[in-house]
Design an enzyme around this catalytic site. Structure first.
Site, PDB file in Angstrom:
ATOM      1  N   SER A 255     -10.063   3.945  -3.316  1.00 40.90           N
ATOM      2  CA  SER A 255      -9.120   4.651  -4.116  1.00 40.90           C
ATOM      3  C   SER A 255      -8.657   3.648  -5.109  1.00 40.90           C
ATOM      4  O   SER A 255      -8.837   2.223  -4.902  1.00 40.90           O
ATOM      5  CB  SER A 255      -7.769   4.858  -3.262  1.00 40.90           C
ATOM      6  OG  SER A 255      -7.263   3.630  -2.911  1.00 40.90           O
ATOM      7  N   LYS A 256      -7.980   3.995  -6.068  1.00 42.08           N
ATOM      8  CA  LYS A 256      -7.666   3.103  -7.318  1.00 42.08           C
ATOM      9  C   LYS A 256      -6.671   2.220  -6.650  1.00 42.08           C
ATOM     10  O   LYS A 256      -6.328   1.032  -7.401  1.00 42.08           O
ATOM     11  CB  LYS A 256      -6.992   3.838  -8.446  1.00 42.08           C
ATOM     12  CG  LYS A 256      -7.805   5.017  -9.013  1.00 42.08           C
ATOM     13  CD  LYS A 256      -6.993   5.974 -10.045  1.00 42.08           C
ATOM     14  CE  LYS A 256      -8.107   7.021 -10.694  1.00 42.08           C
ATOM     15  NZ  LYS A 256      -7.329   8.093 -11.744  1.00 42.08           N
ATOM     16  N   ARG A 257      -5.947   2.567  -5.567  1.00 43.28           N
ATOM     17  CA  ARG A 257      -4.875   1.430  -5.019  1.00 43.28           C
ATOM     18  C   ARG A 257      -5.618   0.087  -4.465  1.00 43.28           C
ATOM     19  O   ARG A 257      -4.899  -0.760  -4.247  1.00 43.28           O
ATOM     20  CB  ARG A 257      -3.920   2.004  -3.945  1.00 43.28           C
ATOM     21  CG  ARG A 257      -3.111   3.032  -4.577  1.00 43.28           C
ATOM     22  CD  ARG A 257      -2.215   3.727  -3.392  1.00 43.28           C
ATOM     23  NE  ARG A 257      -2.875   4.504  -2.489  1.00 43.28           N
ATOM     24  CZ  ARG A 257      -3.456   5.625  -2.622  1.00 43.28           C
ATOM     25  NH1 ARG A 257      -2.825   6.343  -3.388  1.00 43.28           N
ATOM     26  NH2 ARG A 257      -3.690   6.266  -1.439  1.00 43.28           N
TER      27      ARG A 257
END
Length: 487
Positions: A255-257
Site C-alpha cells: 500500500s501507499k502507506r
C-alpha cells in the site's frame, strides 16, 4: 506469425505504483522479446479520479526506465487517438455499444438513483455491491424511444444470461469457468456518455490489434465479462496474463502507506533506476538460472512470460537495498560522483575536505545514497564515543595497548609530513613490525581515535590522509585524554 502488440494502459491518477511499473515492464518485455510493438494508451475515462500532472509522471517514468513505446499519444502508429477521452469524441464506444444493443447483448437502462439504491446487495471480495435486476431489459421499443427523445438520462448495460457458464483462458492459470449467475449486468456506457473502464478496454484492445494483455490477478473476476463481450462481437480475444499480487514483508497488499510503493518514492529514497527496474522484473518472474542482476537488454533477451509465478510476490526492501548496492559498485565513478554529490554536499559541512576522495571511499560501501550521511559525518567533527570501542578481541587490541600506541603515534605524526595514504601505511606497518605488534593493534586504535565510530568507509591511513596533520593529531590527543580518564 502475427506480430505481438502489447499496451500499457494506465489511468492518470497519481504516482506510478510498483505494480503498475511491473505491468508496464512485463508488457514491454513480452513485446520486445519477440520483436513486437509496445504501445502507450492513456485510459482517462474516469474523470473523477483524474489527477493533474499524472500523465507527465507516466511519460517521465517510462522514459527514465527505458520503456520506450513504439506508439502512443506522441507517436501515431495508425491506431490513434491513444487517449480514451479523445477516442470518446470519435463516437467509437457508443457505436459498438449500439451494435451490442442490436444483437440483444446490451440494453438501455433508465433507472434513477432511488430505484438503484433499493436493489438488493451482495458481498463480493469483501465489498458490498448492488445487483441489477434487469428491470429495463423488458422495456418496449416504444418506451425506449420515448425516453430517449425526452432526454431521459440512461446508461447502457451488458446483457448477461442468468443461466449457463462463461469460460476464458489465462496463459498462466489455464481455462477458468464461472457461472453466469455470478456475473452482473455491468455498465458499458455511463450516463455522461463516457465508456466504463471495462468496456473501453475491450473495444480499444480489439481495434488497436493488441495480442497480449498483462494485468494484475485482481482482474481475473472481471475477465468473464470481457470474454462475453469478445464473444458477443465475434472477436478473437487477446492472450491474457494475470500477474500475482505484490505484498509487503507482512504479506499484506503493498500500500501507499508502506513508504516505498511507487517509483517516485524509491527514487526519492536514493535508489537508482536500473536497480528498481531489475528488482521489479523479479517480482513474480524468475529466469532459468540463478542470476539476479539483469540489464534491461538482458531482460529482453531472457524474459519468458510462461515463467511468471502464480504465487504472491513479496516486496523485500532489504533485497532491493542489496541489489541497489551492487549497481552502485559497478557504476562508473564519474556517474556515481554526480549522483552522490548532493548527498555529500549536505553531509560534509567542514571546509577544505576532499569530497571526491570521500565519494570514492563510500562508493562500494553504501546501498542507497542517503546512507552517505551517517557514514561520513565524522569527517566534520569527532562525535562523542565510548572508549570501549578501543577493545577488539580479533585485533587483540585493549585499552592499555591502544593508549600506548596513541601516545607513540601523536609524536610520530606531529613530525611526519607525507600524509599520502601509501606513505602513512608504510610508516605504520613499519612501526608495528619494529614493536612486534600485529598491524591491527596499531591501526584499530588510530581509526577509532580519528573517527569515533565502530564502522567507517575507510581505514586509518585513508582517514589520516583526508583529515590532514592538524586535525588528525588533535583527534588522537582527544583519544589519549579519554583513555587516560578511564585508567
Amino acid at each position: 506469425m502475427e506480430k505481438i502488440r502489447t499496451r500499457y494502459a494506465p489511468s492518470p491518477t497519481g504516482k506510478m505504483h510498483v505494480g503498475n511499473l511491473r505491468t508496464a515492464l512485463y508488457e514491454f518485455l513480452i513485446a520486445k522479446h519477440e520483436g513486437g510493438d509496445f504501445m502507450l494508451r492513456i485510459e482517462d475515462t474516469d474523470q473523477e479520479r483524474y489527477v493533474e500532472g499524472a500523465i507527465d509522471i507516466i511519460n517521465r517514468t517510462l522514459e527514465k526506465t527505458g520503456l520506450y513505446h513504439d506508439e502512443g499519444p506522441d507517436k501515431d502508429g495508425g491506431y490513434g487517438p491513444y487517449v480514451q477521452s479523445e477516442r470518446v469524441k470519435t463516437g467509437i464506444y457508443m457505436k459498438y455499444a449500439k451494435e451490442l444493443i442490436e444483437k440483444g447483448e446490451a440494453y438501455y437502462c433508465f433507472c434513477d438513483k432511488e430505484r438503484l439504491a433499493s436493489l438488493k446487495t451482495e458481498v463480493v471480495e469483501g465489498k458490498e455491491i448492488s445487483v441489477y435486476d434487469k428491470h429495463c431489459l423488458s422495456l418496449s421499443m416504444e418506451e425506449i424511444e420515448s425516453n430517449l427523445s425526452s432526454g431521459k438520462p440512461f446508461v447502457i448495460r451488458q446483457n448477461i444470461p442468468n443461466e449457463g457458464t462463461t469460460t476464458f483462458k489465462d496463459e498462466l492459470y489455464g481455462d477458468i469457468t464461472v457461472d453466469n449467475s455470478e456475473l452482473d449486468d455491468m455498465i458499458l456506457i455511463k450516463s455522461d456518455g463516457y465508456p466504463t473502464y471495462n468496456f473501453a478496454n475491450v473495444v480499444d484492445d480489439h481495434t488497436m490489434n493488441i495480442t497480449h494483455v498483462v494485468r494484475g490477478n485482481e482482474y481475473i473476476s472481471s475477465s468473464p465479462k470481457y470474454q462475453r463481450l469478445y464473444d458477443a462481437f465475434g472477436w478473437e480475444s487477446p492472450k491474457y496474463i494475470h500477474l500475482p499480487l505484490i505484498t509487503d514483508e507482512n504479506h499484506k497488499k503493498l500500500s501507499k502507506r508502506s513508504g516505498h510503493s511507487s517509483f517516485e518514492d524509491l527514487i526519492e529514497q536514493g535508489f537508482v533506476t536500473e536497480a528498481i527496474v531489475n528488482y521489479v522484473a523479479l517480482l513474480g518472474w524468475s529466469p532459468e538460472d540463478n542470476n539476479e542482476i539483469f540489464s534491461l537488454e538482458e531482460l529482453i533477451k531472457e524474459f519468458d512470460y510462461h515463467r511468471i509465478s502464480k504465487s504472491p510476490a513479496v516486496f523485500d526492501i532489504v533485497k532491493l537495498r542489496w541489489m541497489n548496492g551492487e549497481y552502485l559498485k559497478k557504476m562508473d565513478f564519474d556517474t556515481f560522483y554526480e549522483m552522490a554529490k548532493p548527498y555529500l554536499d549536505e553531509a560534509i559541512t567542514k571546509p577544505g575536505l576532499d569530497i571526491k576522495h570521500i565519494a570514492a571511499l563510500v562508493k562500494t560501501r553504501i546501498e542507497v545514497f542517503p546512507d552517505i550521511k551517517e557514514m561520513v559525518d565524522f569527517f566534520n567533527e569527532l562525535p562523542d564515543y565510548d572508549t570501549a570501542m578501543y577493545e577488539h578481541k580479533k585485533m587483540k587490541s585493549t585499552k592499555e595497548s591502544s593508549l600506548s600506541v596513541l601516545k607513540d603515534m601523536v609524536g610520530i605524526l606531529e613530525d611526519w609530513n607525507d600524509y599520502s595514504n601509501d606513505a602513512l601505511y608504510a610508516m605504520l606497518t613499519d612501526y608495528a613490525q619494529k614493536h612486534e605488534l600485529k598491524n591491527g593493534v596499531v591501526l584499530w586504535p588510530l581509526r577509532t581515535a580519528l573517527s569515533g565510530k565502530q564502522m567507517t568507509p575507510a581505514g586509518a591511513t585513508e582517514i589520516l590522509e583526508i583529515l590532514g596533520k592538524e586535525e588528525s593529531v588533535s583527534r588522537i590527543r582527544k583519544g589519549i585524554e579519554l583513555l587516560e580518564q578511564t585508567q
